[in-house]
Design an enzyme around this catalytic site. Structure first.
Site, PDB file in Angstrom:
ATOM      1  CG  HIS A 100      -0.141  -0.025   2.543  1.00 17.06           C
ATOM      2  ND1 HIS A 100       0.465   1.098   3.097  1.00 17.06           N
ATOM      3  CD2 HIS A 100       0.172  -1.043   3.365  1.00 17.06           C
ATOM      4  CE1 HIS A 100       1.072   0.760   4.213  1.00 17.06           C
ATOM      5  NE2 HIS A 100       0.934  -0.525   4.391  1.00 17.06           N
ATOM      6  N   GLY A 101       0.275   2.360  -0.447  1.00 16.81           N
ATOM      7  CA  GLY A 101       0.974   3.652  -0.386  1.00 16.81           C
ATOM      8  C   GLY A 101       1.151   4.076   1.077  1.00 16.81           C
ATOM      9  CD  GLU A 102       3.638   8.982   3.979  1.00 14.47           C
ATOM     10  OE1 GLU A 102       4.828   9.235   4.256  1.00 14.47           O
ATOM     11  OE2 GLU A 102       2.792   9.843   3.645  1.00 14.47           O
ATOM     12  CB  SER A 103      -0.733   4.144   6.230  1.00 14.63           C
ATOM     13  OG  SER A 103       0.168   4.054   7.343  1.00 14.63           O
ATOM     14  CG  MET A 104      -3.381   9.197   7.337  1.00 19.92           C
ATOM     15  SD  MET A 104      -4.958   9.872   7.869  1.00 19.92           S
ATOM     16  CE  MET A 104      -5.522  10.628   6.341  1.00 19.92           C
ATOM     17  N   GLY A 113       0.492  -2.424  11.962  1.00 22.47           N
ATOM     18  CA  GLY A 113      -0.010  -3.798  12.062  1.00 22.47           C
ATOM     19  C   GLY A 113      -1.445  -3.895  11.568  1.00 22.47           C
ATOM     20  NE  ARG A 149      -1.658  -0.454   6.503  1.00 22.41           N
ATOM     21  CZ  ARG A 149      -2.112  -1.031   7.610  1.00 22.41           C
ATOM     22  NH1 ARG A 149      -3.286  -0.668   8.111  1.00 22.41           N
ATOM     23  NH2 ARG A 149      -1.430  -1.971   8.229  1.00 22.41           N
ATOM     24  CD  GLU A 203       2.265  -5.452   7.795  1.00 24.90           C
ATOM     25  OE1 GLU A 203       2.994  -4.600   7.260  1.00 24.90           O
ATOM     26  OE2 GLU A 203       2.427  -6.689   7.631  1.00 24.90           O
ATOM     27  CE1 TYR A 206       5.019  -4.156  12.409  1.00 27.23           C
ATOM     28  CE2 TYR A 206       6.149  -5.319  14.162  1.00 27.23           C
ATOM     29  CZ  TYR A 206       6.161  -4.760  12.906  1.00 27.23           C
ATOM     30  OH  TYR A 206       7.306  -4.806  12.135  1.00 27.23           O
ATOM     31  NE  ARG A 231      12.037  -4.812   7.624  1.00 23.48           N
ATOM     32  CZ  ARG A 231      10.840  -4.368   7.998  1.00 23.48           C
ATOM     33  NH1 ARG A 231      10.063  -5.129   8.786  1.00 23.48           N
ATOM     34  NH2 ARG A 231      10.402  -3.186   7.626  1.00 23.48           N
ATOM     35  CG  HIS A 273      -0.812  -4.767   4.641  1.00 24.03           C
ATOM     36  ND1 HIS A 273      -1.277  -3.543   5.074  1.00 24.03           N
ATOM     37  CD2 HIS A 273      -1.912  -5.448   4.224  1.00 24.03           C
ATOM     38  CE1 HIS A 273      -2.590  -3.492   4.926  1.00 24.03           C
ATOM     39  NE2 HIS A 273      -3.007  -4.618   4.420  1.00 24.03           N
ATOM     40  CG  ASN A 275       6.056  -7.141   8.111  1.00 14.93           C
ATOM     41  OD1 ASN A 275       7.246  -7.420   8.007  1.00 14.93           O
ATOM     42  ND2 ASN A 275       5.634  -6.003   8.646  1.00 14.93           N
TER      43      ASN A 275
END
Ligand SMILES: O=C(O)[C@H](O)COP(=O)(O)O
Length: 345
Positions: A100-104, A113, A149, A203, A206, A231, A273, A275
């Site tokens: 996805h593009g940059e999220s807020m 996550g 997103r 995603e 997290y 990672r 996403h 991950n």
């Protein structure tokens, strides 16, 4: 044909052929039978199975295909077991993966996550740029996660696609949702691309890091530990998913739902996403758990793979301004792009 049928017809009907009906294999040999049901290919694969007579199943298919909105969903029907049919292996299909593009929360550098946040203005621009880059690569079906997103990225990218088909999010979460989202125009269906949303592509969760600032987390737990959580393959964040746990749902979904479509020659886009895609790429490129720790995905940069003979060949991802110079187009892709060029002349 109902939208549900749009969804269904992009799938495959599998039938049990009775052992006393050798005609099933003789008549159809080693290839699957194709019906064209209202403009959509419906593959019918015949299986050697003692449980059903071939003729019974064939009637089932004819009845199912010839009926209208009440078409029996071949996936839900009793006959849907794939055999090790000796398939036509010359099929080549393309797979586009887009993070996805940059999220807020990316912008605020927060662990996101499974929290469902939208794109920023920059993320919207990245999604549109992604669409420009892949606008001459065929897309027959789109898979995204259940998070906005990823869905925004897929829909925005498709606004730039030269095939000018309209992505439609499929709603089959209930019988009513399926019925209320039906489409009753053949032509409109022809101009549509089914978009399937799946939480399995979400995603990685997290855990207790969600909402925390990434830099503050490094100060609190140390660079090593945070890098390991972010990672490594098998070290989960506190109460969260490791990449391995994420891959157990994302890769399983990919193998069960997306790979069969590629195997049937459908060109697929997956918008997901960082991950969930890392876990899928680990599968596609047969990366080791060590190699995957070095795999980073930028937001909104499409990756292209070609699926052929059951293998995935990486065909590049744009690093330069001109996408043509970046993706290694196959002959089929070049012919497809040429057809698009001719359509506008
Ligand atoms: O979930 C998030 O925070 C991002 O999408 C990915 O985060 P990461 O780069 O820390 O894995």
């Amino acid at each position: 044909m109902a939208a549900g049928a749009l969804h269904r017809s992009m799938r495959t009907i599998h039938l049990h052929g009775g052992s006393n009906d050798s005609a099933s294999t003789k008549e159809f040999g080693n290839s699957s039978l194709k019906f064209i049901s209202k403009g959509f290919p419906v593959d019918v694969k015949f299986l050697n199975d003692k449980s059903r007579s071939f003729r019974h199943c064939k009637m089932h298919v004819i009845r199912a295909i010839s009926s209208h909105a009440s078409v029996v969903d071949p996936i839900l029907s009793t006959a849907h077991v794939t055999t090790n049919f000796n398939q036509n292996t010359s099929i080549e299909s393309s797979l586009i993966l887009i993070r996805h593009g940059e999220s807020m929360w990316n912008e605020k550098n927060l662990f996101t996550g499974s929290v469902d946040v939208p794109l920023t203005k920059r993320g919207i621009e990245e999604a549109i740029k992604a669409g420009e880059r892949i606008n001459s690569i065929p897309v027959n079906m789109i898979y995204t996660s259940a998070l906005i997103r990823a869905q925004m990225t897929a829909m925005l990218a498709m606004t730039q696609h030269r095939q000018k088909k309209i992505p439609i999010i499929m709603h089959d979460e209930s019988i009513q949702a399926k019925e209320w989202s039906q489409i009753f125009s053949e032509e409109t269906i022809q101009q549509s691309i089914p978009v399937i949303t799946a939480w399995q592509l979400n995603e990685r969760m997290y855990g207790k890091l969600q909402g925390l600032n990434k830099e503050e987390t490094v100060v609190k737990y140390g660079k090593e530990k945070v890098h390991e959580w972010r990672r490594s393959f098998d070290s989960p964040p506190p109460n969260g998913e490791s990449l391995e746990m994420c891959s157990q749902r994302a890769v399983a979904y990919f193998k069960e739902n997306i790979e069969p479509q590629l195997h049937n020659g459908r060109n697929i886009m997956v918008a997901a996403h960082g991950n969930s895609l890392r876990s899928i790429i680990m599968y596609l490129e047969k990366l080791t758990s060590q190699e995957v720790t070095n795999l980073e995905l930028s937001t909104g940069v499409p990756l292209l793979y070609i699926y052929k003979h059951g293998e995935f060949l990486k065909r590049g991802s744009p690093v330069g301004p001109k996408e043509y110079g970046v993706y290694a187009y196959t002959r089929n892709l070049a012919l497809y792009r040429q057809k698009l060029d001719e359509m506008v002349q």
